[in-house]
Design a protein around this motif. Structure first.
Motif, short mmCIF file in Angstrom:
data_model
loop_
_atom_site.label_atom_id
_atom_site.label_comp_id
_atom_site.label_asym_id
_atom_site.label_seq_id
_atom_site.Cartn_x
_atom_site.Cartn_y
_atom_site.Cartn_z
N PRO A 1 87.54 38.63 21.53
CA PRO A 1 87.08 37.27 21.83
C PRO A 1 88.21 36.32 22.17
N ASP B 1 97.60 42.16 17.01
CA ASP B 1 96.36 42.50 17.70
C ASP B 1 96.63 42.94 19.13
N ASP C 1 90.37 48.85 22.91
CA ASP C 1 90.00 49.92 21.98
C ASP C 1 91.28 50.52 21.40
N TYR D 1 87.35 40.15 28.25
CA TYR D 1 86.79 39.34 27.16
C TYR D 1 85.50 39.99 26.68
N GLU D 2 85.43 40.24 25.37
CA GLU D 2 84.21 40.72 24.75
C GLU D 2 84.04 39.98 23.43
N LYS D 3 82.91 39.33 23.26
CA LYS D 3 82.73 38.41 22.14
C LYS D 3 83.00 39.06 20.80
N LYS D 4 82.55 40.31 20.60
CA LYS D 4 82.71 40.96 19.30
C LYS D 4 84.02 41.72 19.18
N VAL D 5 84.49 42.30 20.27
CA VAL D 5 85.66 43.18 20.22
C VAL D 5 86.94 42.46 20.58
N ARG E 1 88.98 47.92 28.68
CA ARG E 1 88.39 47.80 27.35
C ARG E 1 89.47 47.68 26.29
N SER F 1 94.00 32.72 17.90
CA SER F 1 93.55 33.05 19.25
C SER F 1 94.56 32.64 20.29
#
Length: 344
Positions: A243, A311, A258, A237-241, A256, A16
């Motif tokens: 994090p 990533d 994606d 920040y999106e917890k599932k996508v 987003r 991270s």
């Protein structure tokens, strides 16, 4: 948030943190030291491997016929499969005499897509002169620095950055080129990326979370002038996508994470002079503007992006050559295009 740590720190920390560094440090690599060999230009041998070689080969296939022929057919095919051109390739012919090019236009004369295409292939004279200077100097960043106006311009509060304690640039001030047409041309490149992005399936906006900066470099071996732009700089920040906490500058992001992240690296190359001793010089390759598609099955993702940045899909500008400056183009309201540009 300013990040001043060397890139190599990203390999010493967890996923991270390394991911966050790979993003935020895309803004700071321009002021890391870049050792040179054989004079001003860094020269890599045929035995070199890794991202530096892949970047060099990419520049070669976008160069003259002679340069492109040095890349193996297999690798050239793999690289070309990852290129999404925002401006069509200009047909390669023999060396061009710039003073005879019919496509030359002033920026104020652009009326349609074809005019914009020609403006990328064969830019206005000040841009051509800067491209010639880059090669003539042996790839010396100082030669480009000397074309900047010494006046220091305070960086404005971009879309509420100060409230969030976000600092998008490495200094609190920026500069601009002495020649105003150079400033307008860089603004033109940013605007063209936004306008042409949907044509290759890439929606991008000029804002502090998405596209606002690029890194101007002088290519290894040749000194060719280029800019590596980075879009999708601060995804939400999106917890599932997604994090990952990237600091103050991520706060409030609506970008987003994606598949469009695959196309966050955009490369502009100036025309390449082939005979700088001749006046006017000859040109062996036109300018180009292309998205480097880093989809996971391609060579760019596999060989040009380090593991800690996969990533983030970040291609580092230092792979292409010596970094000269960062060019920032901010969404600061209803002001002239030149006034949105801050060179750091």
């Amino acid at each position: 948030m300013r990040c001043l740590s060397p890139l190599k720190l990203a390999t010493l920390v967890g996923l991270s943190v390394s991911f966050s560094l790979s993003y935020s440090l895309s803004l700071s690599t321009s002021f890391l030291p870049h050792p040179t060999k054989n004079g001003l230009l860094r020269v890599f041998s045929d035995g070199d491997s890794g991202p530096y070689k892949i970047a060099g080969d990419l520049l070669s296939i976008l160069g003259s016929k002679e340069e492109a022929a040095r890349v193996s057919k297999k690798e050239a095919k793999e690289l070309r499969s990852c290129l999404k051109f925002l401006v069509p390739l200009c047909p390669r012919e023999k060396e061009h005499d710039y003073d005879k090019l019919e496509g030359r236009r002033d920026l104020g004369q652009i009326k349609g897509w074809r005019d914009a295409d020609e403006m990328v292939w064969w830019p206005p004279l000040p841009v051509m002169e800067l491209a010639r200077l880059a090669v003539e100097s042996g790839g010396d960043p100082g030669a480009i620095h000397r074309t900047l106006n010494p006046t220091m311009i305070p960086v404005p509060d971009v879309e509420g950055c100060k409230k969030n304690h976000c600092e998008l640039t490495r200094t609190d001030y920026g500069r601009r080129f002495i020649n105003k047409e150079l400033n307008l041309y860089i603004a033109f490149l940013f605007d063209t990326i936004v306008a042409r992005g949907p044509s290759v399936g890439f929606n991008v906006s000029l804002n502090r979370y998405d596209l606002f900066h690029g890194h101007l470099f002088l290519a290894t071996n040749t000194g060719r002038l280029g800019i590596l732009f980075h879009a999708k700089e601060y995804p939400a920040y999106e917890k599932k996508v997604f994090p990952y906490n990237m600091g103050y500058c991520q706060k409030g992001s609506y970008v987003r994470y994606d598949e469009s992240m695959n196309m966050r690296n955009i490369l502009w190359l100036a025309p390449m002079p082939s005979n700088i001793t001749r006046s006017p010089p000859k040109w062996s390759a036109p300018g180009t503007l292309v998205v480097l598609d880093a989809h996971p099955s391609g060579i760019i993702y596999g060989d040009l992006i380090p593991d800690y940045a996969k990533d983030a899909r970040t291609i580092y500008e230092e792979y292409f050559g010596d970094i000269v400056v960062d060019v920032n183009y901010f969404n600061v309201g209803n002001v002239a295009a030149e006034e949105k540009l801050f060179i750091c």
